[in-house]
Every structure is written in structure tokens, then in C-alpha cells.
Design an enzyme around this catalytic site. Structure first.
Site, short mmCIF file in Angstrom:
data_model
loop_
_atom_site.label_atom_id
_atom_site.label_comp_id
_atom_site.label_asym_id
_atom_site.label_seq_id
_atom_site.Cartn_x
_atom_site.Cartn_y
_atom_site.Cartn_z
N GLU A 350 28.73 46.74 71.17
CA GLU A 350 28.62 46.53 72.62
C GLU A 350 27.98 45.19 72.96
OE1 GLU A 350 30.39 48.33 74.22
OE2 GLU A 350 30.61 50.02 72.87
N HIS A 353 30.48 42.44 72.99
CA HIS A 353 31.26 42.39 74.23
C HIS A 353 30.59 41.53 75.30
CE1 HIS A 353 34.63 44.95 73.53
NE2 HIS A 353 33.93 46.02 73.27
N GLU A 372 38.45 44.73 71.94
CA GLU A 372 37.96 45.81 71.09
C GLU A 372 38.09 45.50 69.60
OE1 GLU A 372 36.15 47.81 72.34
OE2 GLU A 372 36.73 47.90 74.44
#
Length: 919
Positions: A350, A353, A372
Site C-alpha cells: 500500500e 501505491h 497493482e
């Protein structure tokens, strides 16, 4: 000349309709409105004549009535002549009288403003759009759109929804957002597409005793009795799916990075100590990524919050990352080594990202894999940097195999899938987008070199920061940095589904290579790839790299070995360290040399893994015999490496099911073979942790003991029962370390029956008494292990009860072989409830895949297709096809076992069993 290449079809249709109708109908005509409105229906994307620049959002959630009210003021730029504004809205009640569009009046002073009210406000529920029709063409330039609305805090774990928790024994509600991929529209009207980036200014009106979190730091908090108004800094430019809000009662731990970024981990009151490990991981990972991407983290704070009800493992909202409790919290006393590792991998994913997805965002969901796949790959890069002793790149092969397994299906899909409508996204949130995406990035990094790859990536992030990018933009940056034909190379991996099997054989002291598409069904595909081949011959010092661009090529072995006397016996290993996303099939001679290399410990763990995994897949596809596969297995009888043994255990479960289906009356139980194979490592590891043992040994212990329990090893079952009884008396007993609890719970359930319910009822009691999410997950994943179908049915019904959180129900779907038919009947009987409860997200796919895929008969495949014939929708169509394809593959494998080698294996197993000590 008008260049229309960059104009969407929806916009062209809308504009054409608009001008056509204006020429035929007088302004304000109802007919004009209705016909024009039709042109916006059924379009995959919003028209682009209005572009959002800034949102000012105010929300007031009521956690008692489960409703919320809100308003949004959106600064728009009108970029083309239009009398319409079209944006997304879903499950919201729009106050039509509040809708207005304000802009500086034409031909007037700057202080003058003109407020326009729409003639008609239409909510098109099936397309989730809000269409505003104005009497006249809106002026080009900036304006302000204002809308008031109401909504419900739903129980679907998407949009603006409710989660529940307990505080001082009382059940409480919290309000949470989950907007990815297209659910911001359920919270406020917006342009809910990733390319429509804007800034966001958020204000919340909430109960004064609660904590309210959003993407940015709080700038003002005003308390007025039982309510308070919380205002946040305006965000940088970002997509709507990254906006986040959480309102509830929390504790937190915090730390500052070297750059002064305030990092906090929020969790339920009383669990704050469980957030300390993740906090340390966050701070260290932010420092790593700042260096790797050559760009610092771009927000002043980063909050991580554990949510009790959460459909995904985690979500990368800019500055406010949300997690399921099991992926963020770590309890030193009660969490396993595997759970600790999962926290690291998920947190690192995460945080990646925040750069790759949030700062640089995909242009459209077609490029989902770009976000992803990369975040998956770089999470392992971070974990390896933080904990090199975990050997996570070797463990990455477990993920890599999942990608190979799914992509070996004819019903797979390319990494890059053309998404027409956002409703199609759920079906590509799978192993292809995440794991195959990560695997081809690993393959490309290995081919280009780590330094070149990192420099080019940093250049890409810098170039597209605060903007949107496509797959081709990344390839262009890597091509420019490396001088290699990256776009040509990678298109063969991202734009077509599947992957090759590279066969290699020796002919006249030459290696002959051929590529063809691998399909798990054993049939032939027509794909062709540019394959980065790596190989070693007799030593890791004798290596060769080249691109296999044709269907076949030849390489002289003399180029690899200076000592020609060893050519006849030297082992040859392709796909060194498994960095390439392809399988390898060796001829009998080369396979025999590799078996010898494995037995003599010449090969690395990654290469031992690859040889075993490829052999198993080829056997399953009926390209190699069972005899050949089991002969290879004998070379692994002293294997102790975690990743290799873990994969072997997964294989053993599949093989045991298939052989039991093929020969249920066979006098030889293949479980004895696997027990003998795993006892060696089980005796080395023992039941309890050893001082100074490795993280990998701690993870392996639980998996090996679980396998022995599943296969019915008596001593394992008895010892597990003894330790479980001690645990029931004392929940802190050292006899039941967290790393072996899953194994013990499975062992307990293997002895449970209708007439002996003690173990089942005891586990339910533990489930009800614990407040640790990871412990609840362990129990749920064990309850359906009983060989008694009646107990299986009871456990499955428990999954649907109010005692199990919605997202956790899927944890108990991996039923025992004996319970398959019971689970299928249960799925059919409860399908309407399951579809209504889980059908709006990707979790519904778990029900189908887990219960359908283990079957192994063509008759069952037909029955499954008949049941779903009238129950299929776009969210489950691909999963259903993949699951029934797996049933066909299993059925053909069963037939292969029966017709090819059943009796030969029986004789071989009798000899093996006689030489093994089974206790």
C-alpha cells in the site's frame, strides 16, 4: 481540420445529438431534454465537456440512524459547448432544488455572478449518472456546481458504509469509506474516473467524542455541544477513488520520519500495542521508497487504520490507508510468523501505491495491472530490504505459481484487459493483474538489470507525477533508460493471455529449444512470446542469456562448458532462479541429470522449486506421467527449505484428492507416501520453537504439521489433541504456540464427528471468547476440515451467521474432500442469500471458486453449468468459466491416473510403504 482521435465516443454522440436536436426543437422543450438525455445512457465513460478541478465536500454522518447528509461544491472547467453537465452519482437522494451552476456573468464586472438552475435533473440509476440539463449553452471557462444530497451508510463494505466494533462491552458503529474502484459516487456526486483528478477540501460534522480521519491533516476543529466540525487541509490533485474518510473511536501510536512526516497507526481502543510493529515498518519503508523512487512522500502525514469490517485486505487511499485488522495488527504473543510477514508485505504494497498509483495514476482501469502488479512486486523488494533473512524473493515463487496456475487456463485474460465500463473491474482483481503483473515486472527487471530499471522508474515517476499514465508510458521510460526494445518485448506478455512452455532437449551436443503455449488442460494454444531465456550448465558460473523470439532455436553446449568431457552428464537448468514467467519441459536425459543435481544439493532453492512446480504442472496437463512426477519427488525426500516444502505440501493435497477420486477402492493409500515425505522435516522441526531458529522454520512447522494432520498421521493427531486440551485449560500455555495453532485446530476437526462434537464446540467457544481477528481467522479456516459431512454443513451455516463478519465468511470455504458434495448443496440452497450479501463485490467469486473448483468429474461440471445458467451475471461470469474449466482439468487428470499408471503406481507405493516407518 478537427482531430477526433482523442475524443471519446460518448462525447461525440452527445455533442452530435445536442446540435442536431437544438436545430429542430425550441429551447426548453421536454422532447429535446428526453432525446438528448438518452445519448448519455449506456456509455462506458463520462463525456468530457466538463472537467472537475476542485471539490469542497461537507458530510454529516449519523451513526445511529445510519444516514448521512452532504453537500458538494465543484469547481468545473467547461471546455466545450454544452447545455449538459453529466457526472456520477449512485444510491444518493439528490436535492434537485439545491442544484446550481455559478459562473462570472458574461459582459459584466468581475464582481457579478450568474447563477443558473437546471431545467431538469435526472438520476439514471442503471448507469449511475446524474444528468443536469440547462436551458442555454454553458459558457466556456470556470464555474461552480453546487449539489446537496442524502445517502445511507450501507452494509456492503463499499462507498460510505458502516462497520461495527465493541467498546466496553457495547456494540458501536463507525463510518468508513471504500471507493476503489468506482464507489466514491455512493458518497458524493463526482467525476468518478481515475483520469479526472482534482483537489479535495473536506469538512465533517460528527459526534464530538469520536475521531475523524481523512486524507489530509486537520486544520480546524470546532466543538458545539455533542457535535464537532472538523476541517482538513486541501489535498493535492488526486483521483476520486483515493478519497477516504473514517469516523469512529480509536487509539493510535505515532512516529515522525526523518522528513518530518507524521505517521500514525490507528486501531480499536485496547489494541494499540498491536499497531507498533506496523508503525516501524511504515517509517522504514517510507525512507526506502523515497530513495528508490527518487521522490519523497508527498503528503504531510500518513495514517494507517485497522477496520473491523473491510472487504479487501487493504486500500491505498492517499494519506489514509485502510486495512482489514488481520493485515495491519500484530500481537507478539498470539500472532504467527506468517502473519507477521503478511503485515510487512501488505503495508509495503500500500505504501508503494502512494507513488505508483496515487502520485502517478493509471489513465483508466484497463491499466489496473500497472498499479497493482508494480505494487505487488515492489512490496517484496521492500520486505527483502527490511528483513533479508526471510528470503522473500524465494517466497515470491509461491505467488508466482498462483499466477502461472490461473494463466494456464483457457479462460484466463491478458494482463492488460480492455475495460469498457467500471462495473467490469471486479473480475480482473485477480492473480493475473496482481501476480502475473508482478512476475513480468520481475522478469523485465532481471533482463534490464536492477540499477537501470530503478533509474528509469524514477524518471517515469518524476515525469508523470500528479498526472495519469498508460502502460506504454512506463515501457517508453524503460526503453529510453535501457536502450532495449522494451515495448516490443513486453507487449507479448501484457496484451495476450497465457505464457509459453519452453521444451529443451539434447541433440548432437546441442540444446534445442522450442516454445508453445502452455494450457493446463493439455490442449494446444497458439500464442508466441519473446522469451528472456536464462540457463546454466553444470554450474552457476556457466551461464547464458538470450531472447527466444522464434518457435525454436538451437544452442551449442560447447559455448557453455570449457570442459567438453562433462557435456554428457552436466545438468542444464533453464529459467535460472525462476525470474521468467514460463514453464520448462526437459527431455528424459536432462530430467535425470537434474534429479541427480537436486539429490546432491547442487541447485538453489528457487531452482529446486521451479523444477518441481513445472513437473507437477506438466503432469496435471497430462504432458508427463505420474510415474515421472513421483520419481522426481523422491529427490526431495530430504528437502528442508520452506518455500519448496510449502509448495510440495500444496501439491500433495491436490494429488491426494485426485487419486482418491480416481481409485477410491485402491488398497494403497497415497497419504502414506506423503506422510513419509513430510515426517523428515517434521521431526527436525518438532512442535515447539527452538532458540534462535529462523523465521522460515517457524512458518514451515505449522504447514508440515497441518499436512500430517490432514493425511491422518496418528501421532500428530494425538499430540495435537493433548496440546489443545492444555490450551482449553490455559489460553497462555506454551504448549500451543501461535505458529502451530492452525495445525492443531485442523487436527482437532479431523477427529470431530456427529457423535464426537467436543472439538468443534470447543473451537467455537474459543472463537467467541477471543477478540483477536487473526485467531478468529485461524478457527474459521479450520472448521470445515471435518470428514463428517454433517459437521461440515453445520460449520458452513455458521459462516452465514451474524457471529461471522461478512468478509470473514470466505475463510471457511475450503472444505475437506469428504465435504465437497455437502458444500455444493449448501451453496445452491443458499445462493440467493449469498448473492444478495456478497454479490456487489469481488468476494462473491470466492464462494464459486472455492466450492466448485475441487470437483473432478465431467458430470459435475455439467451440473454446475446448469445451475448457474440462469444465475450468471457480469461479476461472476469469468470466475464461473474458470472454475468449471478447473473441474474439467481435474476430471481429465482423474481419467489419466486410471488409464495410465494406476497399477504401476500401486506396486511402487507398496515398495515405498514397506521401507517407511509409519507411526
Amino acid at each position: 481540420m478537427l482531430d477526433i482521435k482523442g475524443i471519446g465516443c460518448g462525447l461525440l454522440l452527445a455533442l452530435a445529438s445536442y446540435f442536431y436536436i437544438r436545430s429542430r426543437r425550441h429551447p426548453g422543450s421536454n422532447m429535446k431534454v428526453m432525446v438528448s438525455m438518452e445519448e448519455f445512457k449506456g456509455q462506458p465513460r463520462l463525456p468530457k465537456f466538463a472537467v472537475p478541478k476542485r471539490y469542497d465536500i461537507r458530510l454529516k454522518p449519523n451513526l445511529t440512524t445510519c444516514k448521512f447528509t452532504g453537500s458538494v461544491a465543484i469547481v468545473l472547467k467547461i471546455v466545450a459547448d454544452t447545455s449538459f453537465i453529466v457526472l456520477n452519482a449512485a444510491e444518493l437522494s439528490i436535492d434537485t432544488t439545491s442544484v446550481s451552476f455559478t459562473h462570472p456573468a458574461a459582459r459584466s464586472s468581475n464582481s457579478m455572478q450568474q447563477v443558473l438552475k437546471p431545467l431538469k435533473v435526472d438520476v439514471v440509476e442503471e448507469d449511475e449518472i446524474l444528468v443536469l440539463n440547462f436551458a442555454n449553452t454553458l459558457p466556456i471557462g470556470l464555474g461552480l456546481l453546487t449539489i446537496h444530497f442524502q445517502g445511507s451508510l450501507n452494509d456492503k463494505m463499499k462507498g460510505f458504509y458502516l462497520s461495527t466494533y465493541e467498546h466496553n462491552g457495547e456494540k458501536k458503529n463507525m463510518a468508513v469509506t471504500q471507493f476503489k474502484p468506482d464507489d466514491a459516487r455512493r458518497c458524493f456526486p463526482c467525476w468518478d474516473e481515475p483520469t479526472c483528478k482534482a483537489t479535495f477540501k473536506i469538512t465533517l460534522d460528527i459526534p464530538s467524542q469520536l475521531v475523524a480521519l481523512s486524507n489530509m491533516p486537520i486544520i480546524e476543529e470546532k466543538v458545539d455541544g455533542d457535535l464537532k466540525t472538523v476541517s482538513y487541509q486541501e489535498s493535492p490533485i488526486m483521483s476520486t477513488y483515493l478519497v477516504a474518510i473514517v469516523v469512529g473511536l480509536f487509539d493510535y501510536v505515532e512516529h515522525l520520519t526523518f522528513d518530518g512526516v507524521k505517521v500514525r497507526v490507528y486501531c480499536q481502543v485496547g489494541k494499540v500495542n498491536q499497531g507498533k510493529f506496523a508503525l516501524d515498518v511504515v517509517v522504514r519503508t517510507l525512507e526506502l521508497y523515497k530513495e528508490y523512487f527518487a521522490v519523497p512522500y508527498s503528503l504531510p502525514k500518513l495514517d494507517m487504520v485497522a477496520i473491523p469490517d473491510f472487504a479487501f485486505g487493504s486500500m491505498e487511499n492517499y494519506g489514509l490507508v485502510t486495512y482489514c485488522e488481520t493485515t495491519l495488527l500484530y500481537d507478539v504473543q498470539h500472532s504467527t510468523a506468517a502473519e507477521k510477514q503478511r503485515v510487512v508485505i501488505v503495508v509495503a504494497h500500500e505504501l508503494a501505491h502512494q507513488w505508483f498509483g496515487n502520485l502517478v495514476t493509471m489513465e483508466w482501469w484497463t491499466h489496473l495491472w500497472l498499479n497493482e502488479g508494480f505494487a505487488t512486486w515492489v512490496s517484496y523488494l521492500a520486505a527483502d530490504h527490511l528483513f533479508p533473512e526471510w528470503k522473500v524473493w524465494t517466497q515470491f515463487l509461491d505467488e508466482y505459481t498462483k499466477g502461472l496456475e490461473m494463466d494456464g487456463l483457457r479462460e484466463s485474460h491478458p494482463i492488460e484487459v480492455k475495460i469498457n465500463h467500471a462495473s467490469e473491474i471486479d473480475e480482473i482483481i485477480d492473480s493475473i493483474s496482481y501476480i502475473k503483473g508482478a512476475s513480468v515486472i520481475q522478469m523485465l527487471q532481471s533482463y534490464l538489470g536492477a540499477d537501470c530499471f530503478q533509474r528509469s522508474l524514477a524518471s517515469y515517476v518524476k515525469k508523470f507525477a500528479c498526472s495519469n499514465a498508460k502502460t506504454e508510458d512506463l515501457w517508453a521510460a524503460l526503453e529510453e533508460g535501457s536502450g532495449e526494445p522494451v515495448n516490443k518485448l513486453m507487449n507479448s506478455w501484457t496484451k495476450q493471455k497465457g505464457y509459453p512452455v519452453v521444451s529443451v532437449k539434447v541433440k548432437d551436443q546441442k540444446l534445442v529449444f522450442e516454445q508453445s503455449q502452455f494450457l493446463a488442460s493439455g490442449t494446444h494454444g497458439d500464442g508466441q512470446w519473446i522469451v528472456p531465456i536464462t540457463l546454466c550448465c553444470g554450474s552457476y558460473d556457466a551461464c547464458k542469456n538470450f531472447l527466444l523470439q522464434k518457435n525454436s532455436e538451437t544452442l551449442d553446449m560447447k559455448e557453455l562448458m570449457s570442459d567438453e568431457s562433462n557435456l554428457a552428464s552436466a545438468w542444464v537448468k533453464l529459467n535460472v532462479d525462476q525470474t521468467g514467467f514460463y514453464r520448462v519441459e526437459y527431455d528424459e536425459d536432462l530430467e535425470a541429470r537434474l534429479r541427480n543435481a537436486i539429490e546432491n544439493k547442487y541447485l538453489s532453492a528457487t531452482d529446486r522449486f521451479g523444477i518441481l512446480d513445472d513437473s507437477f504442472a506438466l503432469c496435471m496437463a497430462r504432458q508427463k506421467s505420474f510415474t515421472s512426477f513421483f520419481t522426481l519427488l523422491n529427490a526431495y525426500k530430504e528437502e528442508l527449505e520452506y518455500t519448496v516444502l510449502s509448495n510440495l505440501i500444496k501439491m500433495s493435497y491436490k494429488v491426494e484428492r485426485i487419486t482418491a477420486d480416481a481409485a477410491p477402492e485402491s488398497p494403497v493409500d497415497i497419504k502414506f507416501f506423503f506422510i513419509s515425505l513430510f515426517l523428515h522435516s517434521a521431526m527436525k522441526l518438532g512442535w515447539e520453537p527452538k532458540p534462535g531458529e529462523s523465521h522460515l522454520d517457524a512458518m514451515l512447522r505449522g504447514e508440515v504439521l497441518t499436512a500430517l494432520a490432514v493425511f491422518g498421521h496418528n501421532m500428530t493427531l494425538e499430540e495435537a489433541s493433548r496440546r489443545f486440551l492444555a490450551f482449553l485449560d490455559d489460553r497462555n500455555t506454551p504448549l500451543l504456540h501461535p505458529d502451530i495453532r492452525k495445525a492443531v485446530y485442523v487436527a482437532v476437526m479431523r477427529t470431530v464427528s456427529t457423535s464426537n462434537r467436543f472439538g468443534y464446540e470447543s473451537l467455537l467457544r474459543v472463537y467467541r471468547e477471543t477478540n483477536l481477528s487473526q485467531e478468529k481467522a485461524r478457527i474459521l479456516s479450520s472448521l470445515t476440515s471435518s470428514p463428517d459431512p454433517n459437521i461440515t454443513l453445520e460449520a458452513l451455516n455458521f459462516l452465514l451467521s451474524s457471529e461471522v463478519r461478512t468478509q470473514d465468511a470466505v475463510l471457511g470455504l475450503a472444505v475437506s474432500r469428504e465435504g465437497r458434495e455437502t458444500a455444493w448443496t449448501w451453496l445452491k440452497d443458499n445462493w440467493e442469500h449469498i448473492s444478495n450479501t456478497w454479490g456487489s463485490g469481488y468476494l462473491i467469486t470466492h464462494f464459486i471458486n472455492s466450492i466448485v473448483s475441487p470437483f473432478a468429474s465431467l458430470e459435475k461440471a455439467e451440473e454446475i453449468q446448469e445451475f448457474f445458467a440462469s444465475r450468471t451475471n457480469s461479476k461472476i461470469a469469468r470466475t464461473l468459466k474458470q472454475s468449471t474449466e478447473r473441474v474439467h482439468i481435474n476430471a481429465y487428470w482423474v481419467q489419466s491416473f486410471r488409464t495410465e499408471v494406476q497399477y504401476e503406481l500401486a506396486r511402487a507405493f507398496m515398495e515405498i510403504v514397506q521401507t517407511c516407518v509409519i507411526q
